[in-house]
Design an enzyme around this catalytic site. Sequence first.
Site, PDB file in Angstrom:
ATOM      1  N   HIS A   2     -11.215  -3.818  -3.783  1.00 45.41           N
ATOM      2  CA  HIS A   2     -10.725  -4.105  -2.441  1.00 45.41           C
ATOM      3  C   HIS A   2     -11.264  -5.454  -1.980  1.00 45.41           C
ATOM      4  O   HIS A   2     -12.407  -5.578  -1.556  1.00 45.41           O
ATOM      5  CB  HIS A   2     -11.137  -2.994  -1.475  1.00 45.41           C
ATOM      6  CG  HIS A   2     -10.653  -3.209  -0.085  1.00 45.41           C
ATOM      7  ND1 HIS A   2     -11.309  -2.703   1.001  1.00 45.41           N
ATOM      8  CD2 HIS A   2      -9.579  -3.873   0.392  1.00 45.41           C
ATOM      9  CE1 HIS A   2     -10.670  -3.059   2.107  1.00 45.41           C
ATOM     10  NE2 HIS A   2      -9.619  -3.779   1.761  1.00 45.41           N
TER      11      HIS A   2
ATOM     12  N   GLU B 180       0.836  -1.206   0.000  1.00 47.46           N
ATOM     13  CA  GLU B 180       0.000   0.000   0.000  1.00 47.46           C
ATOM     14  C   GLU B 180       0.871   1.257   0.000  1.00 47.46           C
ATOM     15  O   GLU B 180       0.977   1.969   1.002  1.00 47.46           O
ATOM     16  CB  GLU B 180      -0.910   0.015   1.234  1.00 47.46           C
ATOM     17  CG  GLU B 180      -2.095  -0.900   1.151  1.00 47.46           C
ATOM     18  CD  GLU B 180      -3.175  -0.385   0.227  1.00 47.46           C
ATOM     19  OE1 GLU B 180      -3.946   0.499   0.609  1.00 47.46           O
ATOM     20  OE2 GLU B 180      -3.241  -0.890  -0.906  1.00 47.46           O
TER      21      GLU B 180
ATOM     22  N   LYS C 163       2.804   1.590  -6.414  1.00 44.59           N
ATOM     23  CA  LYS C 163       1.695   1.225  -7.285  1.00 44.59           C
ATOM     24  C   LYS C 163       1.762   1.991  -8.606  1.00 44.59           C
ATOM     25  O   LYS C 163       1.617   1.405  -9.678  1.00 44.59           O
ATOM     26  CB  LYS C 163       0.355   1.464  -6.583  1.00 44.59           C
ATOM     27  CG  LYS C 163       0.064   0.448  -5.481  1.00 44.59           C
ATOM     28  CD  LYS C 163      -1.263   0.742  -4.803  1.00 44.59           C
ATOM     29  CE  LYS C 163      -1.587  -0.250  -3.709  1.00 44.59           C
ATOM     30  NZ  LYS C 163      -2.090  -1.525  -4.188  1.00 44.59           N
TER      31      LYS C 163
END
Length: 188
Positions: free
Chosen positions: A121, A73, A78
Amino acid sequence: VLLKGGFDVVLWEINEEALEKALASIRKTFDYPIKQKKMTPADLENLLNNHLQTTTSLEDMKDVDLVIEAVVEDMQVKQEIWQQLQGICRDDVIFATNTSALPITEMASILNNPGRMIGMHFFNPVPKMKLVEIIRGLETSEETFRTVVDAAVEMGKETVDIKESPGFVTSRINVVIGNEAFYMLQEG
């Protein structure tokens, strides 16, 4: 989950060691169906041999239709992966990020076409938890949204449509639950 849903899967990992761990985790996911006699070890081998390609090269993602990323995260990490994939994948490939809180719109800002970015998610343990939050960024296209919802349903998941907001739904609910627990503790 994708394999159970009947999808052909390309699994990318950063190195061979990580790939071996991922493959062991996939095999473990099928322990229960094998134990319940809903699948045989030969069925599993057939599934893995015919529907799973493993790789340490992002170049092997060039022919996929949907990329589901589940890296750490960290927005920069990303975005670096999405930047690379944008140069490898076709222009119509959908990019889905498995994030629990990072803004989809910000993540998509590095793409030539931010309409192809969406959040998915998944909840842990992914093979057992049915819910998937489908998070639309400000520029996520309706086609991207519909395609991802259809794919999630094919995976046996139940979806909840979320417009991008801090913490999406479940993280916001968990904060409220945690706060209330602390209030109760303070009140004795």
